[in-house]
Scaffold this motif. Sequence first.
Motif, mmCIF file in Angstrom:
data_model
loop_
_atom_site.group_PDB
_atom_site.id
_atom_site.type_symbol
_atom_site.label_atom_id
_atom_site.label_comp_id
_atom_site.label_asym_id
_atom_site.label_seq_id
_atom_site.Cartn_x
_atom_site.Cartn_y
_atom_site.Cartn_z
ATOM 1 N N ILE A 15 0.864 -1.184 0.000
ATOM 2 C CA ILE A 15 0.000 0.000 0.000
ATOM 3 C C ILE A 15 0.899 1.232 0.000
ATOM 4 N N GLY A 16 1.246 1.706 -1.179
ATOM 5 C CA GLY A 16 2.142 2.852 -1.283
ATOM 6 C C GLY A 16 1.507 4.153 -0.816
ATOM 7 N N GLU A 17 0.199 4.298 -1.004
ATOM 8 C CA GLU A 17 -0.490 5.536 -0.625
ATOM 9 C C GLU A 17 -0.715 5.643 0.878
ATOM 10 N N ALA A 18 -0.511 4.558 1.610
ATOM 11 C CA ALA A 18 -0.764 4.569 3.047
ATOM 12 C C ALA A 18 0.282 5.369 3.811
ATOM 13 N N VAL A 19 1.369 5.729 3.160
ATOM 14 C CA VAL A 19 2.400 6.525 3.823
ATOM 15 C C VAL A 19 1.820 7.858 4.268
ATOM 16 N N ASN A 20 0.919 8.426 3.484
ATOM 17 C CA ASN A 20 0.323 9.716 3.805
ATOM 18 C C ASN A 20 -0.964 9.604 4.611
ATOM 19 N N ASP A 21 -1.689 8.509 4.479
ATOM 20 C CA ASP A 21 -2.999 8.390 5.115
ATOM 21 C C ASP A 21 -3.175 6.992 5.722
ATOM 22 N N ARG A 22 -3.249 6.914 7.031
ATOM 23 C CA ARG A 22 -3.367 5.640 7.745
ATOM 24 C C ARG A 22 -4.711 4.958 7.463
ATOM 25 N N LYS A 23 -5.743 5.748 7.193
ATOM 26 C CA LYS A 23 -7.069 5.177 6.937
ATOM 27 C C LYS A 23 -7.094 4.340 5.660
ATOM 28 N N LYS A 24 -6.273 4.696 4.668
ATOM 29 C CA LYS A 24 -6.202 3.927 3.430
ATOM 30 C C LYS A 24 -5.679 2.521 3.684
ATOM 31 N N ALA A 25 -4.767 2.382 4.618
ATOM 32 C CA ALA A 25 -4.232 1.056 4.941
ATOM 33 C C ALA A 25 -5.303 0.188 5.582
ATOM 34 N N VAL A 41 -4.665 -8.443 7.423
ATOM 35 C CA VAL A 41 -3.912 -7.922 8.558
ATOM 36 C C VAL A 41 -2.985 -6.842 8.023
ATOM 37 N N VAL A 42 -2.938 -5.692 8.693
ATOM 38 C CA VAL A 42 -2.066 -4.595 8.277
ATOM 39 C C VAL A 42 -0.650 -4.884 8.753
ATOM 40 N N THR A 43 0.336 -4.704 7.859
ATOM 41 C CA THR A 43 1.740 -4.897 8.186
ATOM 42 C C THR A 43 2.381 -3.533 8.369
ATOM 43 N N TYR A 44 3.194 -3.386 9.413
ATOM 44 C CA TYR A 44 3.820 -2.106 9.742
ATOM 45 C C TYR A 44 5.327 -2.150 9.486
ATOM 46 N N SER A 45 5.911 -0.997 9.186
ATOM 47 C CA SER A 45 7.351 -0.932 8.927
ATOM 48 C C SER A 45 8.122 -1.108 10.233
ATOM 49 N N ARG A 46 9.310 -1.698 10.111
ATOM 50 C CA ARG A 46 10.151 -1.941 11.294
ATOM 51 C C ARG A 46 11.203 -0.857 11.484
ATOM 52 N N VAL A 47 11.641 -0.254 10.381
ATOM 53 C CA VAL A 47 12.684 0.766 10.447
ATOM 54 C C VAL A 47 12.245 1.998 9.672
ATOM 55 N N ALA A 48 12.892 3.115 9.942
ATOM 56 C CA ALA A 48 12.607 4.362 9.232
ATOM 57 C C ALA A 48 13.563 4.495 8.043
ATOM 58 N N ILE A 49 13.026 4.869 6.877
ATOM 59 C CA ILE A 49 13.839 5.093 5.680
ATOM 60 C C ILE A 49 13.466 6.468 5.135
ATOM 61 N N ALA A 50 14.383 7.423 5.298
ATOM 62 C CA ALA A 50 14.105 8.811 4.932
ATOM 63 C C ALA A 50 13.888 8.976 3.425
ATOM 64 N N THR A 51 14.586 8.213 2.621
ATOM 65 C CA THR A 51 14.465 8.317 1.173
ATOM 66 C C THR A 51 13.044 8.034 0.693
ATOM 67 N N PHE A 52 12.372 7.077 1.337
ATOM 68 C CA PHE A 52 11.007 6.708 0.972
ATOM 69 C C PHE A 52 9.951 7.423 1.802
ATOM 70 N N LYS A 53 10.348 8.382 2.639
ATOM 71 C CA LYS A 53 9.446 9.107 3.545
ATOM 72 C C LYS A 53 8.672 8.121 4.428
ATOM 73 N N ARG A 55 8.384 6.107 8.092
ATOM 74 C CA ARG A 55 8.747 6.149 9.507
ATOM 75 C C ARG A 55 8.510 4.794 10.142
ATOM 76 N N GLU A 56 9.071 4.600 11.296
ATOM 77 C CA GLU A 56 8.891 3.343 12.024
ATOM 78 C C GLU A 56 7.437 3.188 12.472
ATOM 79 N N ASN A 57 6.929 1.960 12.435
ATOM 80 C CA ASN A 57 5.544 1.620 12.811
ATOM 81 C C ASN A 57 4.500 2.306 11.947
#
Length: 69
Positions: A15-25, A41-53, A55-57
């Motif tokens: 879900i690439g668009e979920a980075v900006n809007d949690r409701k989309k996920a 089930v929603v999967t969450y990121s484990r680490v922060a990657i600034a290049t891809f904007k 954040r963790e969780n």
Amino acid sequence: MQVPRLDKVVLNMGIGEAVNDRKKAETAAGRPLADRGPEGVVTYSRVAIATFKLRENQPIAARSRWRKD
């Protein structure tokens, strides 16, 4: 000479668009995956990657799993 069989099937959807809007996920995990079987089930990121904007969780994907009964 046995016939192959399926024990587990996993459907994963990024879900690439979920980075900006949690409701989309949450919407992506509920509707499209639920039509094909168990609720997603929603999967969450484990680490922060600034290049891809990213954040963790932060929600990044949804998955649904079927197992043999």
